[in-house]
Design a protein around this motif. Structure first.
Motif, PDB file in Angstrom:
ATOM      1  N   PRO A 179       0.842  -1.204   0.000  1.00 22.31           N
ATOM      2  CA  PRO A 179       0.000   0.000   0.000  1.00 22.31           C
ATOM      3  C   PRO A 179       0.876   1.254   0.000  1.00 22.31           C
ATOM      4  O   PRO A 179       2.011   1.238   0.486  1.00 22.31           O
ATOM      5  N   ARG A 180       0.354   2.334  -0.526  1.00 22.14           N
ATOM      6  CA  ARG A 180       1.124   3.594  -0.568  1.00 22.14           C
ATOM      7  C   ARG A 180       1.560   4.022   0.825  1.00 22.14           C
ATOM      8  O   ARG A 180       2.629   4.589   1.002  1.00 22.14           O
ATOM      9  N   ARG A 181       0.737   3.750   1.816  1.00 17.30           N
ATOM     10  CA  ARG A 181       1.058   4.127   3.207  1.00 17.30           C
ATOM     11  C   ARG A 181       2.393   3.535   3.652  1.00 17.30           C
ATOM     12  O   ARG A 181       3.090   4.109   4.465  1.00 17.30           O
ATOM     13  N   PHE A 182       2.749   2.388   3.111  1.00 14.03           N
ATOM     14  CA  PHE A 182       3.987   1.729   3.492  1.00 14.03           C
ATOM     15  C   PHE A 182       5.194   2.653   3.309  1.00 14.03           C
ATOM     16  O   PHE A 182       6.082   2.695   4.146  1.00 14.03           O
ATOM     17  N   GLN A 183       5.214   3.407   2.232  1.00 16.60           N
ATOM     18  CA  GLN A 183       6.353   4.270   1.941  1.00 16.60           C
ATOM     19  C   GLN A 183       6.538   5.395   2.955  1.00 16.60           C
ATOM     20  O   GLN A 183       7.619   5.982   3.045  1.00 16.60           O
ATOM     21  N   LEU A 184       5.525   5.667   3.754  1.00 18.67           N
ATOM     22  CA  LEU A 184       5.631   6.731   4.752  1.00 18.67           C
ATOM     23  C   LEU A 184       6.571   6.368   5.897  1.00 18.67           C
ATOM     24  O   LEU A 184       6.913   7.213   6.707  1.00 18.67           O
ATOM     25  N   TYR A 185       7.020   5.113   5.951  1.00 17.82           N
ATOM     26  CA  TYR A 185       7.957   4.736   7.013  1.00 17.82           C
ATOM     27  C   TYR A 185       9.219   5.589   6.947  1.00 17.82           C
ATOM     28  O   TYR A 185       9.855   5.853   7.965  1.00 17.82           O
ATOM     29  N   LEU A 186       9.581   6.077   5.763  1.00 19.18           N
ATOM     30  CA  LEU A 186      10.766   6.921   5.625  1.00 19.18           C
ATOM     31  C   LEU A 186      10.605   8.232   6.385  1.00 19.18           C
ATOM     32  O   LEU A 186      11.579   8.807   6.849  1.00 19.18           O
ATOM     33  N   GLN A 187       9.358   8.691   6.526  1.00 24.51           N
ATOM     34  CA  GLN A 187       9.075   9.897   7.295  1.00 24.51           C
ATOM     35  C   GLN A 187       8.788   9.555   8.759  1.00 24.51           C
ATOM     36  O   GLN A 187       9.200  10.272   9.659  1.00 24.51           O
ATOM     37  N   ASP A 188       8.061   8.466   8.986  1.00 27.95           N
ATOM     38  CA  ASP A 188       7.590   8.123  10.330  1.00 27.95           C
ATOM     39  C   ASP A 188       8.694   7.629  11.261  1.00 27.95           C
ATOM     40  O   ASP A 188       8.791   8.055  12.407  1.00 27.95           O
TER      41      ASP A 188
END
Length: 108
Positions: free
Chosen positions: A5-14
């Motif tokens: 899911p696109r949300r997965f890529q937010l780990y770089l910010q989170d």
């Protein structure tokens, strides 16, 4: 081969902003997921609860902690030490009842 899911890529910010990273039950061998644990800052405590040491936990950072052995026993030990085991058990029981109700309704 399934897309994440696109949300997965937010780990770089989170993850650079997280206070603690808890990693459980993984070989850390499947990418891109295996990279996630290295996205925290070097001063962020990382806790590995796993059957064995894996990934970058083999060369630990200064604030890394590990609980090696049976996953279920180690999680119960952690929850007991945090004095939340009773609340978690109640939540699990309620969730299991909710799931059973949902399954029964779907069968009808």
């Amino acid at each position: 081969g399934e897309d994440l899911p696109r949300r997965f890529q937010l780990y770089l910010q989170d993850l650079p902003m997280c206070d603690c990273c808890i990693v459980m039950g993984t070989s850390l061998a499947v990418y891109p997921f295996a990279d996630i644990v290295d996205s925290t800052t070097r001063s962020t405590p990382r806790l590995l609860i796993n059957r064995q040491l894996v990934g970058t936990f083999l060369s630990p950072r200064p604030f890394d902690l590990t609980m090696i052995g049976d996953l279920e026993l180690n999680v119960k030990e952690l929850l007991t030490k945090l004095d939340v085991i009773d609340r978690v058990m109640i939540m699990m029981k309620e969730e299991n009842q909710r799931l059973e109700t949902t399954k029964r309704i779907q069968r009808e």
